[in-house]
Design an enzyme around this catalytic site. Structure first.
Site, short mmCIF file in Angstrom:
data_model
loop_
_atom_site.label_atom_id
_atom_site.label_comp_id
_atom_site.label_asym_id
_atom_site.label_seq_id
_atom_site.Cartn_x
_atom_site.Cartn_y
_atom_site.Cartn_z
N THR A 221 0.83 -1.22 0.00
CA THR A 221 0.00 0.00 0.00
C THR A 221 0.86 1.26 0.00
O THR A 221 1.98 1.23 0.50
CB THR A 221 -0.87 -0.02 1.27
N ARG A 249 -14.13 -7.78 0.23
CA ARG A 249 -13.46 -7.39 1.49
C ARG A 249 -12.88 -5.97 1.37
O ARG A 249 -12.31 -5.58 0.38
CB ARG A 249 -12.35 -8.40 1.77
N GLY A 251 -10.38 -3.26 3.46
CA GLY A 251 -9.40 -3.17 4.55
C GLY A 251 -9.46 -1.83 5.26
O GLY A 251 -10.48 -1.13 5.24
N ASP A 252 -8.37 -1.48 5.88
CA ASP A 252 -8.32 -0.24 6.66
C ASP A 252 -8.06 1.00 5.82
O ASP A 252 -8.40 2.12 6.23
CB ASP A 252 -7.20 -0.33 7.72
N THR A 272 -0.19 1.18 6.87
CA THR A 272 -0.08 0.04 5.94
C THR A 272 0.13 -1.22 6.75
O THR A 272 0.89 -1.22 7.73
CB THR A 272 1.09 0.21 4.95
N GLY A 273 -0.56 -2.28 6.38
CA GLY A 273 -0.40 -3.53 7.13
C GLY A 273 -1.66 -4.36 7.01
O GLY A 273 -2.48 -4.17 6.11
N GLY A 275 -4.96 -5.11 7.37
CA GLY A 275 -6.05 -4.17 7.56
C GLY A 275 -7.04 -4.49 8.66
O GLY A 275 -7.52 -3.60 9.37
N1 ASP Z 1 -3.74 -2.24 4.77
C1 ASP Z 1 -4.06 -2.79 3.49
C2 ASP Z 1 -5.29 -3.63 3.60
O1 ASP Z 1 -5.46 -4.33 4.56
C3 ASP Z 1 -2.96 -3.62 2.92
C4 ASP Z 1 -1.64 -2.96 2.85
O2 ASP Z 1 -1.33 -2.11 3.67
O3 ASP Z 1 -0.88 -3.30 1.94
O4 ASP Z 1 -6.08 -3.61 2.69
#
Ligand code: ASP
Length: 357
Positions: A221, A249, A251-252, A272-273, A275
């Site tokens: 991300t 789905r 995410g965050d 980022t992480g 989610g």
């Molecule tokens: N945070 C993002 C998600 O969960 C993924 C990412 O950070 O790469 O959609």
């Protein structure tokens, strides 16, 4: 005679009152102008995802390509800020460079869903007004961050999703692309690799559902947080989500407070992480709240939320953030995070692995 005197005193009183008001207003304006004139403290910070990014798995060419793209992107935002542009504009234009690069999981280069398509999420927030815009699950928008900003500026809503978001994008004349535009071989192979491993039957457990990809995952991300010369903060995040995601789905990244948050009183944050964990920990807003209510510094707040709260929950990832004084935090609990920052004097710092910068 007495009446005339009373009348004259009244006129004098009103005139003095008006004069006092004008002086007060003038001094407020002066103070503001002074802040604007002397306030040359601006800055910008970006990420291109966190995860299992290890030097031993990286070729020198790949490493150089990532660093060059991070540098190109941050310089775009830095130039905008240096020329007196807004943090909102810097965030949007910086993210556009990263979205257009296949290196990152956003725009071109987005990961694939279980059905083999790309569904993109993005959000942006203005720290001055607390206005925000977000989009989720869009399949044909070249630069989802632009659509998020459009939602903020030209709709009565904060978040649009799917077909409706795409209809709005057409009405607002944003750049629409064929879904094939988002295809990249590497990302498609990553999906095939995950699918070789059977999905866990218990889809309710995020841990087991994502397990095959989490072990070796890179969350590519992209995000940006900026402080402009007028003291205004902004943050934005754009993503393709997580490989093999199902059932639309989300995410965050498009969730204000989890993936993105900005408030002029505190800081601007992009996450980022993994989610699901970032949503449950409300990572971005939590950092701001610790600064606002507990008067912690940005660095203290960021390390509590990432290294303690998120880690104890079992979540992985990181954040980049900048506060109203231009202090920067780049905190993560993974092996690495693509990141870069530039301050008002033009000092550039780029990092990938866990090294202190
Ligand atoms: N945070 C993002 C998600 O969960 C993924 C990412 O950070 O790469 O959609």
């Amino acid at each position: 005679m007495q009446r005339i005197l009373i009348f004259l005193s009244l006129v004098l009183f009103l005139a003095c009152k008006e004069q006092l008001k004008e002086t007060a207003e003038a001094s407020i304006v002066d103070t503001k102008e002074e802040v604007q004139k002397t306030g040359d403290s601006f800055g910008i910070v970006i990420h291109g995802g966190a995860g299992t990014i290890l030097k031993e798995n990286m070729t020198p060419e790949k490493e150089a390509a990532y660093k060059a793209k991070l540098e190109e992107a941050i310089k775009v935002g830095h130039t905008i800020l240096k020329n007196g542009g807004t943090s909102m504009e810097a965030v949007e234009k910086t993210i556009n460079i990263l979205e257009d690069s296949p290196l990152f999981n956003a725009g071109k280069g987005a990961v694939f869903t279980n059905e083999g398509i790309n569904e993109l999420d993005a959000s942006i927030m203005d720290g001055k007004t607390l206005n925000a815009g977000a989009v989720a699950g869009v399949r044909t928008i070249k630069n989802p961050i632009n659509l998020a900003r459009e939602v903020m500026l030209n709709s009565p809503h904060v978040m649009l999703s799917g077909k409706g978001a795409e209809q709005f994008a057409e009405e607002r004349k944003l750049e629409i692309v064929d879904p094939k535009y988002f295809y990249t071989e590497d990302r498609f192979k990553a999906l095939e690799k995950i699918k070789e491993k059977p999905d866990h039957p218990d889809a309710k457990s995020a841990t087991s559902f994502y397990d095959p990809m989490i072990k070796n995952s890179k969350f590519g991300t992209v995000g940006c947080a900026a402080l402009d010369k007028n003291g205004n903060l902004a943050a934005g995040t754009s993503t393709g989500g997580m490989t093999n995601k199902k059932w639309n789905r989300i995410g965050d990244s498009p969730i204000i407070g989890a993936g993105t948050y900005a408030n002029n009183n505190t800081c601007a944050v992009s996450s980022t992480g993994w989610g699901e964990y970032f949503i449950r920990a409300m990572v971005a807003h939590d950092i701001s709240a610790l600064m606002e209510y507990k008067e912690l510094s940005l660095q203290e707040a960021a390390s509590i939320v990432i290294q303690k709260k998120l880690t104890e929950l079992g979540g992985t990832g990181g954040i980049i953030a900048i506060d109203h004084e231009g202090n920067v935090a780049m905190e993560f609990n993974t092996a690495g995070m693509y990141r870069a920052t530039m301050n008002a004097s033009g000092k550039l710092t780029v990092g990938i692995y866990k090294e202190a910068l």
